[in-house]
Enzyme design. Structure first.
Site, PDB file in Angstrom:
ATOM      1  CG  ASP A   8      37.704  17.495  39.621  1.00 20.62           C
ATOM      2  OD1 ASP A   8      38.007  16.617  38.781  1.00 20.62           O
ATOM      3  OD2 ASP A   8      36.925  18.432  39.356  1.00 20.62           O
ATOM      4  CG  HIS A   9      34.275  14.776  41.291  1.00 19.38           C
ATOM      5  ND1 HIS A   9      34.635  16.030  41.760  1.00 19.38           N
ATOM      6  CD2 HIS A   9      33.183  14.977  40.508  1.00 19.38           C
ATOM      7  CE1 HIS A   9      33.787  16.937  41.281  1.00 19.38           C
ATOM      8  NE2 HIS A   9      32.903  16.320  40.520  1.00 19.38           N
ATOM      9  CB  CYS A  65      39.363  19.229  36.876  1.00 18.21           C
ATOM     10  SG  CYS A  65      39.586  20.689  35.866  1.00 18.21           S
ATOM     11  N   GLY A  66      37.493  18.011  34.986  1.00 21.26           N
ATOM     12  CA  GLY A  66      36.636  17.742  33.837  1.00 21.26           C
ATOM     13  C   GLY A  66      37.110  18.459  32.590  1.00 21.26           C
ATOM     14  CB  THR A  67      36.948  21.883  31.527  1.00 28.03           C
ATOM     15  OG1 THR A  67      37.223  22.588  32.762  1.00 28.03           O
ATOM     16  CG2 THR A  67      35.453  21.635  31.403  1.00 28.03           C
ATOM     17  N   GLY A  68      39.841  20.851  32.771  1.00 27.00           N
ATOM     18  CA  GLY A  68      41.203  21.363  32.967  1.00 27.00           C
ATOM     19  C   GLY A  68      41.222  22.853  33.281  1.00 27.00           C
ATOM     20  N   GLY A  70      39.385  24.779  35.582  1.00 25.22           N
ATOM     21  CA  GLY A  70      39.442  25.163  36.997  1.00 25.22           C
ATOM     22  C   GLY A  70      40.813  24.904  37.580  1.00 25.22           C
ATOM     23  CG  MET A  71      42.458  20.903  37.922  1.00 21.79           C
ATOM     24  SD  MET A  71      42.931  20.794  39.649  1.00 21.79           S
ATOM     25  CE  MET A  71      42.597  19.057  39.985  1.00 21.79           C
ATOM     26  CG  HIS A  98      56.983  29.206  22.285  1.00 23.03           C
ATOM     27  ND1 HIS A  98      56.230  29.797  21.292  1.00 23.03           N
ATOM     28  CD2 HIS A  98      57.987  28.542  21.633  1.00 23.03           C
ATOM     29  CE1 HIS A  98      56.745  29.519  20.107  1.00 23.03           C
ATOM     30  NE2 HIS A  98      57.806  28.752  20.287  1.00 23.03           N
ATOM     31  NE  ARG A 132      60.854  34.276  19.509  1.00 20.73           N
ATOM     32  CZ  ARG A 132      61.148  33.076  18.995  1.00 20.73           C
ATOM     33  NH1 ARG A 132      62.380  32.602  19.069  1.00 20.73           N
ATOM     34  NH2 ARG A 132      60.210  32.352  18.405  1.00 20.73           N
ATOM     35  CG  HIS A 133      60.440  31.492  23.767  1.00 19.32           C
ATOM     36  ND1 HIS A 133      59.323  32.075  23.217  1.00 19.32           N
ATOM     37  CD2 HIS A 133      61.033  30.797  22.768  1.00 19.32           C
ATOM     38  CE1 HIS A 133      59.230  31.748  21.937  1.00 19.32           C
ATOM     39  NE2 HIS A 133      60.263  30.967  21.639  1.00 19.32           N
TER      40      HIS A 133
HETATM   41  C1  RB5 Z   1      33.427  19.583  38.369  1.00 21.15           C
HETATM   42  O1  RB5 Z   1      32.062  19.401  38.198  1.00 21.15           O
HETATM   43  C2  RB5 Z   1      33.994  20.436  37.229  1.00 21.15           C
HETATM   44  O2  RB5 Z   1      33.519  21.724  37.345  1.00 21.15           O
HETATM   45  C3  RB5 Z   1      35.508  20.393  37.249  1.00 21.15           C
HETATM   46  O3  RB5 Z   1      35.945  19.083  37.063  1.00 21.15           O
HETATM   47  C4  RB5 Z   1      36.226  21.217  36.209  1.00 21.15           C
HETATM   48  O4  RB5 Z   1      35.766  20.937  34.927  1.00 21.15           O
HETATM   49  C5  RB5 Z   1      36.315  22.656  36.507  1.00 21.15           C
HETATM   50  O5  RB5 Z   1      36.924  23.444  35.807  1.00 21.15           O
END
Ligand code: RB5
Length: 150
Positions: A8-9, A65-68, A70-71, A98, A132-133
């Site tokens: 994303d952005h 993405c910002g935190t990973g 949401g993706m 694993h 096992r995995h």
């Molecule tokens: C976008 O603002 C932010 O929510 C997205 O990049 C991500 O961190 C979502 O999980």
């Protein structure tokens, strides 16, 4: 290896740099966007690149993405996708050994480029251990079959 990549952005800049690093390492990279730093929605972007893995069109996908978070949540809705959010080399390696993770999710806002590169390379180099995995991966596939028919 054929690798689809999307962001994303918030992950756009890191995606450009990771895609370049992968091309320099002779991987075949399918850049699924986004194409600039304007705001967009991570589920749309996850669906494209992880969809390639789900359909067998790419070997792996990398989503940023910002935190990973949401993706990874979005990608794991797709059949056959095992998406892992990794913040360090150890979790990247374990997600392969694993969990046979076929999609890597990365947090562009939380870690710098050098660590992102290390994570990507460790993840691509590490093999699934099987044994096992493999049994546990089959159980995940069974959950998918039971709950997502068709
Ligand atoms: C976008 O603002 C932010 O929510 C997205 O990049 C991500 O961190 C979502 O999980």
């Amino acid at each position: 290896m054929k690798i689809s990549i999307s962001s994303d952005h918030r992950g756009y800049r890191a995606k450009q740099r990771i895609a370049e690093m992968l091309r320099n390492a002779q991987h075949k990279v399918e850049d699924c966007g986004c194409d600039n730093a304007e705001s967009c929605d991570y589920p749309d972007m996850a669906k494209i690149a992880a969809g390639h893995v789900s359909k067998g069109e790419s070997d792996r996908a990398i989503l940023i993405c910002g935190t990973g978070l949401g993706m990874s949540i979005a990608a794991n809705k797709l059949r056959g996708v095992r998406a892992a959010l990794c913040h360090d080399e150890l979790t990247a390696q374990l997600s392969r050994k694993h969990n046979d993770a076929n999609v890597l999710c990365l947090p562009a806002d939380l870690i710098g480029d050098q660590l992102l590169f290390l994570i990507v390379n460790s993840w691509l180099e590490t093999k699934f251990e099987g044994g096992r995995h493999a049994r546990r991966i089959e159980k995940i596939a069974e959950i998918e079959k039971e709950n997502c028919p068709g």
